[in-house]
Motif scaffolding. Sequence first.
Motif, PDB file in Angstrom:
ATOM      1  N   THR A 212      20.386 -32.836   0.552  1.00 59.22           N
ATOM      2  CA  THR A 212      19.378 -32.760   1.603  1.00 59.22           C
ATOM      3  C   THR A 212      19.733 -31.618   2.540  1.00 59.22           C
ATOM      4  O   THR A 212      20.878 -31.158   2.563  1.00 59.22           O
ATOM      5  CB  THR A 212      19.297 -34.071   2.419  1.00 59.22           C
ATOM      6  OG1 THR A 212      20.574 -34.334   2.997  1.00 59.22           O
ATOM      7  CG2 THR A 212      18.862 -35.245   1.544  1.00 59.22           C
ATOM      8  N   SER A 213      18.752 -31.188   3.317  1.00 56.70           N
ATOM      9  CA  SER A 213      18.975 -30.139   4.307  1.00 56.70           C
ATOM     10  C   SER A 213      18.671 -30.706   5.687  1.00 56.70           C
ATOM     11  O   SER A 213      17.528 -30.660   6.148  1.00 56.70           O
ATOM     12  CB  SER A 213      18.082 -28.928   4.022  1.00 56.70           C
ATOM     13  OG  SER A 213      18.302 -27.922   5.001  1.00 56.70           O
ATOM     14  N   PRO A 214      19.695 -31.257   6.365  1.00 58.88           N
ATOM     15  CA  PRO A 214      19.459 -31.918   7.651  1.00 58.88           C
ATOM     16  C   PRO A 214      18.776 -31.051   8.703  1.00 58.88           C
ATOM     17  O   PRO A 214      17.945 -31.550   9.461  1.00 58.88           O
ATOM     18  CB  PRO A 214      20.864 -32.316   8.106  1.00 58.88           C
ATOM     19  CG  PRO A 214      21.630 -32.473   6.836  1.00 58.88           C
ATOM     20  CD  PRO A 214      21.081 -31.398   5.932  1.00 58.88           C
TER      21      PRO A 214
ATOM     22  N   MET B  99      31.402 -23.790   8.116  1.00 59.23           N
ATOM     23  CA  MET B  99      32.312 -24.877   7.775  1.00 59.23           C
ATOM     24  C   MET B  99      31.742 -25.642   6.583  1.00 59.23           C
ATOM     25  O   MET B  99      30.537 -25.835   6.481  1.00 59.23           O
ATOM     26  CB  MET B  99      32.429 -25.826   8.971  1.00 59.23           C
ATOM     27  CG  MET B  99      33.329 -27.001   8.699  1.00 59.23           C
ATOM     28  SD  MET B  99      33.259 -28.299   9.955  1.00 59.23           S
ATOM     29  CE  MET B  99      33.502 -27.425  11.452  1.00 59.23           C
ATOM     30  N   TRP B 100      32.631 -26.053   5.681  1.00 59.24           N
ATOM     31  CA  TRP B 100      32.231 -26.956   4.605  1.00 59.24           C
ATOM     32  C   TRP B 100      33.233 -28.089   4.618  1.00 59.24           C
ATOM     33  O   TRP B 100      34.392 -27.914   4.254  1.00 59.24           O
ATOM     34  CB  TRP B 100      32.216 -26.248   3.260  1.00 59.24           C
ATOM     35  CG  TRP B 100      31.451 -26.989   2.197  1.00 59.24           C
ATOM     36  CD1 TRP B 100      31.106 -28.303   2.174  1.00 59.24           C
ATOM     37  CD2 TRP B 100      30.931 -26.433   0.992  1.00 59.24           C
ATOM     38  NE1 TRP B 100      30.393 -28.615   1.053  1.00 59.24           N
ATOM     39  CE2 TRP B 100      30.277 -27.477   0.304  1.00 59.24           C
ATOM     40  CE3 TRP B 100      30.956 -25.162   0.436  1.00 59.24           C
ATOM     41  CZ2 TRP B 100      29.653 -27.284  -0.925  1.00 59.24           C
ATOM     42  CZ3 TRP B 100      30.344 -24.984  -0.780  1.00 59.24           C
ATOM     43  CH2 TRP B 100      29.692 -26.019  -1.458  1.00 59.24           C
TER      44      TRP B 100
ATOM     45  N   THR C 166      23.665 -27.577  13.017  1.00 61.73           N
ATOM     46  CA  THR C 166      23.904 -26.416  12.157  1.00 61.73           C
ATOM     47  C   THR C 166      24.111 -26.788  10.686  1.00 61.73           C
ATOM     48  O   THR C 166      24.293 -25.900   9.853  1.00 61.73           O
ATOM     49  CB  THR C 166      25.150 -25.649  12.635  1.00 61.73           C
ATOM     50  OG1 THR C 166      26.268 -26.540  12.629  1.00 61.73           O
ATOM     51  CG2 THR C 166      24.930 -25.074  14.024  1.00 61.73           C
ATOM     52  N   THR C 167      24.072 -28.070  10.347  1.00 56.89           N
ATOM     53  CA  THR C 167      24.322 -28.501   8.964  1.00 56.89           C
ATOM     54  C   THR C 167      23.123 -28.146   8.092  1.00 56.89           C
ATOM     55  O   THR C 167      22.065 -28.750   8.181  1.00 56.89           O
ATOM     56  CB  THR C 167      24.610 -30.011   8.893  1.00 56.89           C
ATOM     57  OG1 THR C 167      25.689 -30.317   9.770  1.00 56.89           O
ATOM     58  CG2 THR C 167      24.975 -30.419   7.471  1.00 56.89           C
ATOM     59  N   ARG C 168      23.334 -27.148   7.230  1.00 57.27           N
ATOM     60  CA  ARG C 168      22.263 -26.704   6.333  1.00 57.27           C
ATOM     61  C   ARG C 168      22.162 -27.557   5.082  1.00 57.27           C
ATOM     62  O   ARG C 168      21.083 -27.688   4.509  1.00 57.27           O
ATOM     63  CB  ARG C 168      22.494 -25.255   5.909  1.00 57.27           C
ATOM     64  CG  ARG C 168      22.259 -24.271   7.011  1.00 57.27           C
ATOM     65  CD  ARG C 168      22.280 -22.878   6.455  1.00 57.27           C
ATOM     66  NE  ARG C 168      22.110 -21.915   7.523  1.00 57.27           N
ATOM     67  CZ  ARG C 168      21.586 -20.731   7.348  1.00 57.27           C
ATOM     68  NH1 ARG C 168      21.197 -20.355   6.154  1.00 57.27           N
ATOM     69  NH2 ARG C 168      21.471 -19.907   8.357  1.00 57.27           N
TER      70      ARG C 168
ATOM     71  N   SER D 160      27.837 -25.925   6.840  1.00 61.53           N
ATOM     72  CA  SER D 160      27.224 -25.056   7.851  1.00 61.53           C
ATOM     73  C   SER D 160      27.734 -23.655   7.547  1.00 61.53           C
ATOM     74  O   SER D 160      28.937 -23.452   7.419  1.00 61.53           O
ATOM     75  CB  SER D 160      27.677 -25.450   9.257  1.00 61.53           C
ATOM     76  OG  SER D 160      27.280 -26.761   9.550  1.00 61.53           O
ATOM     77  N   ALA D 161      26.844 -22.695   7.395  1.00 58.68           N
ATOM     78  CA  ALA D 161      27.273 -21.338   7.064  1.00 58.68           C
ATOM     79  C   ALA D 161      26.223 -20.341   7.504  1.00 58.68           C
ATOM     80  O   ALA D 161      25.057 -20.686   7.693  1.00 58.68           O
ATOM     81  CB  ALA D 161      27.510 -21.213   5.554  1.00 58.68           C
ATOM     82  N   MET D 162      26.653 -19.094   7.654  1.00 59.65           N
ATOM     83  CA  MET D 162      25.739 -18.024   8.033  1.00 59.65           C
ATOM     84  C   MET D 162      24.682 -17.821   6.946  1.00 59.65           C
ATOM     85  O   MET D 162      23.497 -17.697   7.224  1.00 59.65           O
ATOM     86  CB  MET D 162      26.514 -16.717   8.240  1.00 59.65           C
ATOM     87  CG  MET D 162      25.639 -15.549   8.633  1.00 59.65           C
ATOM     88  SD  MET D 162      26.576 -14.024   8.797  1.00 59.65           S
ATOM     89  CE  MET D 162      26.727 -13.539   7.084  1.00 59.65           C
ATOM     90  N   THR D 163      25.119 -17.783   5.685  1.00 64.12           N
ATOM     91  CA  THR D 163      24.220 -17.566   4.561  1.00 64.12           C
ATOM     92  C   THR D 163      24.383 -18.686   3.556  1.00 64.12           C
ATOM     93  O   THR D 163      25.490 -18.980   3.107  1.00 64.12           O
ATOM     94  CB  THR D 163      24.540 -16.230   3.848  1.00 64.12           C
ATOM     95  OG1 THR D 163      24.397 -15.166   4.782  1.00 64.12           O
ATOM     96  CG2 THR D 163      23.621 -16.009   2.666  1.00 64.12           C
TER      97      THR D 163
END
Length: 177
Positions: free
Chosen positions: A59-61, A125-126, A141-143, A167-170
Amino acid sequence: AMALYTLILLTIASFNLLKLSSALVSTSTTTIKMVEGHSVHRIASRFRSSLIGKKFSATSPNGRFVEGAHAIDGKVLSRMEAVGKNLFAFFSSHDGSNSSGSKEHEIDGDDGLVVMHVHFGMSGMWAVFNTTTEEPDVKPTTRLRLEEIVSPSSAIAAEHKICTHLSAMTVAHGDYS
């Protein structure tokens, strides 16, 4: 297959031109500050031993990776590669083992393979958690949130499933075909 491979190489080349200094990756027991690419390689190695071969719901929160989460939902994390400060996670429709019994799956011949590209940037962060005893609430920020899918007949109790927050830039995805 060649077009995606070329895209991956071009992406890697363009990111190598950027001078991004650090990112964070954490597990339930360790937080590692990623100043150099070799740390991304350590994380890939650690995740290979703990996540490869597992099937995940995705999922993409925060709503910024909805299409990608849909593309990898229900697939097996079959391979993880690090190139410089870039991480590539390969999600397969296969069961997670190849003919030699290894958990890493060969990517050729898998029509359902989806490649996820992650660049942590300066504050990515992962994190990996036990779903019921350790998982915190997702952050704005959790993608991507992955939760292990365990069959009812599995020896793994539901409370010991793995969950990850990314959470990451890309965070981008594409088919390998």
